[in-house]
Motif scaffolding. Sequence first.
Motif, PDB file in Angstrom:
ATOM      1  N   ASP A  92       4.487  13.573  -5.277  1.00 19.89           N
ATOM      2  CA  ASP A  92       3.807  14.109  -4.097  1.00 19.89           C
ATOM      3  C   ASP A  92       4.767  14.296  -2.926  1.00 19.89           C
ATOM      4  O   ASP A  92       4.349  14.413  -1.782  1.00 19.89           O
ATOM      5  CB  ASP A  92       2.619  13.230  -3.698  1.00 19.89           C
ATOM      6  N   ARG A 135       4.616   3.720  -4.331  1.00 22.05           N
ATOM      7  CA  ARG A 135       4.103   4.567  -5.402  1.00 22.05           C
ATOM      8  C   ARG A 135       4.517   3.944  -6.725  1.00 22.05           C
ATOM      9  O   ARG A 135       5.712   3.797  -6.993  1.00 22.05           O
ATOM     10  CB  ARG A 135       4.679   5.975  -5.310  1.00 22.05           C
ATOM     11  N   GLY A 186       0.791  -1.225   0.000  1.00 20.71           N
ATOM     12  CA  GLY A 186       0.000   0.000   0.000  1.00 20.71           C
ATOM     13  C   GLY A 186       0.819   1.268   0.000  1.00 20.71           C
ATOM     14  O   GLY A 186       0.398   2.286  -0.550  1.00 20.71           O
ATOM     15  N   ARG A 209      -1.095   5.828 -12.378  1.00 21.22           N
ATOM     16  CA  ARG A 209      -0.415   5.962 -11.081  1.00 21.22           C
ATOM     17  C   ARG A 209      -1.313   5.390 -10.008  1.00 21.22           C
ATOM     18  O   ARG A 209      -2.537   5.543 -10.060  1.00 21.22           O
ATOM     19  CB  ARG A 209      -0.112   7.433 -10.798  1.00 21.22           C
ATOM     20  N   THR A 210      -0.694   4.733  -9.019  1.00 20.65           N
ATOM     21  CA  THR A 210      -1.493   4.103  -7.965  1.00 20.65           C
ATOM     22  C   THR A 210      -2.054   5.110  -6.970  1.00 20.65           C
ATOM     23  O   THR A 210      -3.017   4.831  -6.283  1.00 20.65           O
ATOM     24  CB  THR A 210      -0.633   3.076  -7.203  1.00 20.65           C
ATOM     25  N   HIS A 211      -1.458   6.293  -6.858  1.00 22.75           N
ATOM     26  CA  HIS A 211      -1.902   7.303  -5.898  1.00 22.75           C
ATOM     27  C   HIS A 211      -2.099   8.639  -6.630  1.00 22.75           C
ATOM     28  O   HIS A 211      -1.250   9.053  -7.411  1.00 22.75           O
ATOM     29  CB  HIS A 211      -0.881   7.501  -4.772  1.00 22.75           C
ATOM     30  N   GLU A 212      -3.228   9.314  -6.321  1.00 25.42           N
ATOM     31  CA  GLU A 212      -3.528  10.635  -6.892  1.00 25.42           C
ATOM     32  C   GLU A 212      -3.335  10.656  -8.403  1.00 25.42           C
ATOM     33  O   GLU A 212      -2.677  11.538  -8.961  1.00 25.42           O
ATOM     34  CB  GLU A 212      -2.662  11.738  -6.258  1.00 25.42           C
TER      35      GLU A 212
END
Length: 532
Positions: free
Chosen positions: A259, A212, A209, A225-228
């Motif tokens: 990020d 990135r 989790g 992308r896995t985040h945002e």
Amino acid sequence: MTGNASPSRTWRTFGYFQRLPAPTIRQRLFALVIGCILPIAGVAAFLIVSFYEHEQAQLTANATSRARAILSVLERDFAGTQAALQVLATSDRLVSGDLRGFYSRASAALPNMPADNIVVLDPSGQLLINTDFPFGDPLPKRNNPPLLKQILSTGKPAVSDLFYAKTLGYAIVAMGVPVRRNNEIVYSLNATIKPERIYQVLAEQKLPGGWRASITDSSGNVVARTHEMKEFLGKPVNPDLMQQLHTAEEGALKTRTLDGIPVITVYSRSRTTQWAVVLGMPLADLKTALRRTLAWLIVATLAALAAGFWWTAFIGRRIAESLSALTQPALALSSGLMPVIPRLFFKEANDMGHALLEAAMILQQAQYDAQHDSLTGLANRTMFNLVLGQQLQLCQRNKTRLAVLFIDLDGFKAVNDTHGHPAGDQLLRAMSVRIRETVRDSDIVARLGGDEFAIALLQSNLDNAQAFAGKLIDIISVPYQLADVVVTISASIGVAGNSLAADNVDTLLKHADAALYQAKALGKRRACVASA
């Protein structure tokens, strides 16, 4: 007498030390333990630091392998879409210019493709068909789109970077193939993919989790992308990573994500599309795990040292005996032999013995892997060339003959394309078993790569080798039961022998390869002998 101590003074000094209490055995042992602790603690500290560095390097190597695997999945999906487009590109309706008829054909094929719509452009960039719009609706003209330009200049399928499609109102990726009429490219047949579909490649990997993960196009812009993902879609990666992506196909570096999270970043970039998979492992997570391991190692080291205070004499003797017992196994390991480890007197020595055994097995396995094909267990090209060279020298010395068979499977690609790579791998293993069961124990069988194999028949002339090649073709051509399907392949074989002007490996293999191409040219499923 000036400068010399007086006899009375010397005697008084000696008498003082005589009156001091002699150290007890416990004190002597305690001093011995202290003397042991200092070097052992130093060695333990060195091993712990080395372990820390090794663990981080191993995590980085594993993450790089994972990025490579994700990239393979992505390239497989791209290849599947391009293959479907190439099939559509042969449609008579499209080639003849019946765009309305092809629109219906493309609309029917789209649900079975990993794509969101199908587009047809002419060489000027004019959109002729877009399955997201009814046929006949006015469509815009794109001015010199890069994908179209690449397809027109190379005549080959291509994959675009992420771009904003005004007709659709969102960012997409396109894959295209040329459509030819009389050897002239008349259209570009494209399929477009939304970034959300590409994101599924990352989502299916079940990454930790905190990691990135990103997929970037050839310009280094974020496609998934896995985040945002919405925030960073289409944005370039940071400059340090961008420079690395343009320098090497794989690599690792410490940097920050878009990020702002400090990470160890690993990436793998495709040779064909220049797309890349980037994985960022947060440094905080890595340090926490490694520090926990480090703490356990320190505790174990201190516990082992504490036990030494109570068992100094006994342990010291046992250590000497055990280390002496490990000398011969260590020498055997350095000589490439499998060491025999006796039962030792303490855990660390036994662990060291097991480590020697594991090291010996790893070395033997590494030597085996370096000389054998991982899929079939046959010799690889390196081992085949080495052994063949040795046998050629023996043949020259003993005035004997050998023959080489170059084998290329006919129809293997169709099995791979139709039933998938797992079925192709199963077929190669089954075929390799048939070859091994057919040749003599003295012969050498190797997989050179892909669906190419080679056999060195020792003590064999060209006539016998040609007869054997014909028999081998019949054996290879017997149908194979693969899970729920039965497949049939054949083989083309080139035969060459050292009776030709071939007194070295390269020349002999060159003759065999030429004979193989001759067999292919004559219609496959046959064996040809290299001409003298």
